[in-house]
Enzyme design. Structure first.
Site, short mmCIF file in Angstrom:
data_model
loop_
_atom_site.label_atom_id
_atom_site.label_comp_id
_atom_site.label_asym_id
_atom_site.label_seq_id
_atom_site.Cartn_x
_atom_site.Cartn_y
_atom_site.Cartn_z
N ASP A 8 45.27 38.60 41.54
CA ASP A 8 46.05 39.25 40.49
C ASP A 8 47.55 39.15 40.70
OD1 ASP A 8 44.09 40.21 38.80
OD2 ASP A 8 43.72 41.96 40.05
C1 GLC Z 1 41.40 43.64 43.19
C2 GLC Z 1 40.91 43.46 41.79
C3 GLC Z 1 40.28 42.12 41.61
C4 GLC Z 1 41.19 41.03 42.11
C5 GLC Z 1 41.62 41.30 43.54
C6 GLC Z 1 42.62 40.29 44.05
O1 GLC Z 1 40.34 43.77 44.06
O2 GLC Z 1 39.97 44.44 41.44
O3 GLC Z 1 40.01 41.90 40.26
O4 GLC Z 1 40.50 39.81 42.02
O5 GLC Z 1 42.20 42.56 43.61
O6 GLC Z 1 43.82 40.35 43.36
#
Ligand code: GLC
Length: 799
Positions: free
Chosen positions: A484
């Site tokens: 993210d």
């Molecule tokens: C969090 C989010 C997930 C994402 C991860 C890495 O765990 O819930 O959707 O892929 O972070 O950013």
């Protein structure tokens, strides 16, 4: 009972037989949580009783309040105060919130129950908290015993603070909320009937008058319905004036902060015990609550419901049970790994001590993965969740990143990895259940209401991906890919990770289409799969590993060439996925995974990158907002780290797979609990790494994709119990030092009793296999309907 030293930690230990974690010190580094739930009612409870409860939807029907970002972390809670009327001393059976020194504390964390025991001043109390299967309420089953040598005059006060239903209003509308508060005392029960707006906005207000109640099966001698009068001025839950003085207010009023608190006054002779059963629950209306509560006024009904809860969970656990030479593996794989995976399967990212229950609810990519670890034990719940996810696919094949089917709220689409997760999940469901009709399940498209099937969605998702390739032919990121915080704002940025993920998804879709007799469509998918696979290998192989991102200006991240742009040279995600997706050939896969271990391996697992960002640069993404060494900025991000275990297992390198498993599993965190801080029985989201000021600190326990991948890596990876369309395969990847293991796996109603022998001390490779004494070729137990309802003996020899 003797607990193997490996299962012990500074604050407690695993009890593998009971499938419990036993916390023996109340002053854990942070509150350690557990869940209580049935299909409609969910509670989150800390080891000292803190936490909240809701009915169906944590946003609209919040029954018990919880103050996030609070000091201390876990207030309020469902407390039980005790007072000795002779000495005037008081304490809490939950230890918190009074925090007395010198008592003996024990909290048994079990599957959807919590038993908190505390002995203080010669009085031993034990409270069993759980939610029965058939009522929207919590039961607090209290037993108080006089373990001193003299008679004791005691009072107990229960305590639960009601929320004003709508979680956002409860948090923000202080002008309104306490003024809608309505409550009354009704024959020993406290009834909270504040109105609740469950509409969608100003032009769609929809008020309901739900009912929260708190009562007990023993007539109370006093009651308290108002928080401020119970606690008293300039006090808090630690020293309530009612408990300190021993005088209940016997007061309920509208227009304040409602609590449920009942006083029971009794004398206990030495050795004597008193049992009181409380219920804190939800009813649609005031008129109904007595009916809802009636059943569990009876001790027998409570005992039966608790036994029933245990049976339900035992059955779920027994869908896959193992016995290996490793005590830590057995303890984790037979209890907390599947338990946590079940919680994420059910709850997605809706509610934890880090997720507030008003935000994302169901995350598309997260929940698609969350199904994988425990669908064998919860096929019905998994099916419901998959259909909810299918409902969040738009007609153009994009997927709403977040959704809440209960309230009908769907967030925006825009993360271009999202739509690539669902085909593998549907395929996994069909393999597990054998239900080839499932992909043909009909449901109208969300926006146009036109008819469509599950399979239509999967094809649309694939088309969406195919249309969103960038100028190098690789998949675009959109807002971000799995990571993210790599969200550079230019959706045309190309992601090597998403390209590899696309391959896995398209392969699984192609196979599914073949099974459904759609050879022509399958052929198109296979062609695209091959095209993308070839491109990834040609364009993004950097010599020792796969690259990570290609920015629109041509800069590459995760490459040896990246240094000159001040970008990290290596990232984790594409490496294990090159194996999971079958994109790397064996030689390349080994080179990539070895390089990953060399550059990113730590004692806790694998870091996302070894070069955290020191500066914030939004052209790369928000990753730089995190100090170096935590979250996505270079921590061991457990979700992705678990992919390494699985990838090594798929490669057949059992020693490595197990080594990584051991580094990551909760059992190892148990031994460093003070530093780790998070619950040592479940995985957390990430673990801090240098240059962060401390290494090994965990954050965000419970609702993380780590849960499902630890389950998958344990069962399908290391033990090699892999469901397929034609049956279950047994293809283990174990440490070469294991002489073998045995497992029980329920598959499509058959009970496979599997014995694996490893006479040659190898780490993978099936030399021979028999099913009910008959030799079979390869490692597949060919599926037969005759197996359903039967015990089938499977013997496997490695070598
Ligand atoms: C969090 C989010 C997930 C994402 C991860 C890495 O765990 O819930 O959707 O892929 O972070 O950013």
């Amino acid at each position: 009972m003797t607990i193997p030293p490996v299962l012990k930690g500074g604050f407690g230990h695993f009890d593998p037989k009971a499938r419990e974690y036993v916390i023996t010190r109340p002053d854990t580094p942070r509150p350690w949580y557990n869940y209580l739930m049935n299909d409609t009612f969910v509670s989150m409870i800390s080891h000292t009783g803190g936490g909240l409860a809701y009915y169906k939807d944590p946003r609209l029907h919040r029954l018990l309040r919880y103050r996030y970002q609070n000091v201390p972390y876990d207030r309020p809670g469902r407390y039980l105060y005790l007072r000795d009327h002779d000495s005037g001393k008081y304490w809490a059976g939950t230890w918190a919130p009074v925090w007395t020194k010198g008592g003996t504390f024990r909290c048994r964390v079990g599957a959807c129950y919590q038993v908190i025991a505390y002995e203080y001043q010669g009085i031993a109390s034990e409270i069993t908290y759980f939610v029965p299967a058939d009522r929207p309420l919590e039961i607090w089953d209290l037993r108080v015993r006089n373990v001193s040598k003299r008679p004791r005059r005691l009072s107990t006060w229960s305590y639960a603070e009601f929320a004003f239903w709508g979680a956002m209003r409860d948090l923000m509308n202080i002008d309104n909320c306490p003024n809608v508060s309505r409550q009354r005392h009704d024959r020993g029960a406290i009834v909270h009937t504040s109105w609740n707006d469950i509409g969608t906005g100003l032009h769609d207000m929809h008020f309901v008058q739900n009912c929260g109640f708190h009562l007990s099966n023993v007539t109370p001698q006093g009651y308290n319905g108002d928080r401020d009068r119970f606690l008293g001025n300039y006090r808090d839950e630690r020293d309530p004036v009612v408990v300190e003085t021993g005088r209940s207010t016997n007061w309920c009023e509208n227009g304040g902060y409602p609590i449920g608190s009942l006083e029971h006054r009794f004398t206990l002779k030495p050795g004597e015990e008193k049992r009181i059963i409380y219920q804190t629950g939800y009813a649609a209306t005031d008129r109904e609550y007595r009916g809802v509560a009636r059943k569990y006024l009876s001790e027998e009904a409570v005992d039966a419901a608790f036994a029933d809860l245990k049976t339900t969970w035992t059955k779920r656990f027994e869908a896959c049970q193992v016995k290996t030479p490793d005590a830590a593996f057995n303890a984790a794989a037979n209890s907390f790994i599947p338990y946590q995976a079940a919680m994420t399967l059910i709850l997605s990212r809706s509610l934890s001590s880090y997720e507030w229950g008003v935000g994302r609810a169901i995350g598309f990519r997260d929940s698609s993965q969350d199904q994988l670890g425990m669908m064998h034990a919860l096929p019905e719940r998994s099916r419901q969740m998959i259909l909810a996810l299918i409902g969040a696919v738009n007609e153009d094949g994009s997927a709403c990143h977040n959704s809440n089917p209960l309230t009908g709220q769907y967030g925006e689409a825009g993360f271009y990895d999202d739509q690539n997760w669902i085909a593998s999940t549907v395929a996994a469901y069909v393999k597990e259940t054998g239900d080839l009709d499932f992909p043909m399940t009909k449901m109208p498209w969300r926006t146009t209401k036109k008819p469509g099937t599950v399979l239509d969605r999967l094809i649309a998702c694939e088309e969406f991906s195919w249309k969103h390739r960038g100028k190098n032919g690789l998949m675009q990121t959109g807002c971000a890919d799995w990571n993210d915080s790599l969200n550079p704002g230019r959706k045309e940025t190309e992601s090597v990770f998403t390209s590899i993920l696309y391959c896995a998804s398209t392969r699984d879709l192609a196979e599914l289409l073949e099974r459904l007799g759609r050879a022509k469509d399958a052929a198109v998918m296979w062609k695209r799969y091959q095209t993308m696979k070839a491109l990834v290998n040609k364009k993004t192989w950097d010599g020792d590993w796969y690259q990570r991102l290609i920015f629109t200006d041509g800069r590459v991240m995760g490459s040896r060439r990246s240094k000159k742009h001040d970008l990290p040279e290596m990232y984790l995600e594409p490496q294990p996925w090159s194996v999971i997706a079958g994109v790397a050939d064996k030689k390349r896969a080994i080179v990539a995974l070895d390089a990953t271990e060399r550059r990113l391996g730590t004692e806790h697992g694998h870091r996302l990158t070894d070069q955290p960002f020191e500066v914030f640069d939004m052209n790369i993404g928000s990753v730089g907002i995190f100090p170096p060494g935590i979250k996505e900025n270079g921590s061991v991000f457990n979700h992705a780290s678990a992919w390494m275990i699985h990838a090594e297992a798929l490669l057949g390198r059992g020693d490595r797979a197990f080594e990584y498993w051991t580094r990551m599993c909760a059992v190892t965190k148990n031994r460093i609990a003070a530093k780790h801080e998070c619950e040592p029985y479940v995985a957390c989201q990430f673990i801090s790494q240098p240059p962060f000021h401390t290494t090994g600190r965990g954050r965000n326990a419970w609702l993380t994709g780590t849960a499902t991948w630890m389950a998958l890596a344990s069962y399908q990876g290391i033990l090699g119990l892999r469901p397929g369309y034609d049956g279950l395969s047994v293809n283990p990847s174990i440490p070469s030092s294991w002489k073998g293991f045995s497992a029980l796996r329920v598959f499509r109603g058959a009970r496979y009793e599997i014995t694996v022998r490893n006479p040659r001390c190898v780490s993978s490779g099936v030399a021979a296999m028999t099913v009910n004494g008959q030799p079979v070729r390869g490692c597949l137990i060919p599926w037969s309907n005759v197996h359903r309802g039967r015990i089938v003996k499977v013997e496997v020899t490695l070598g």
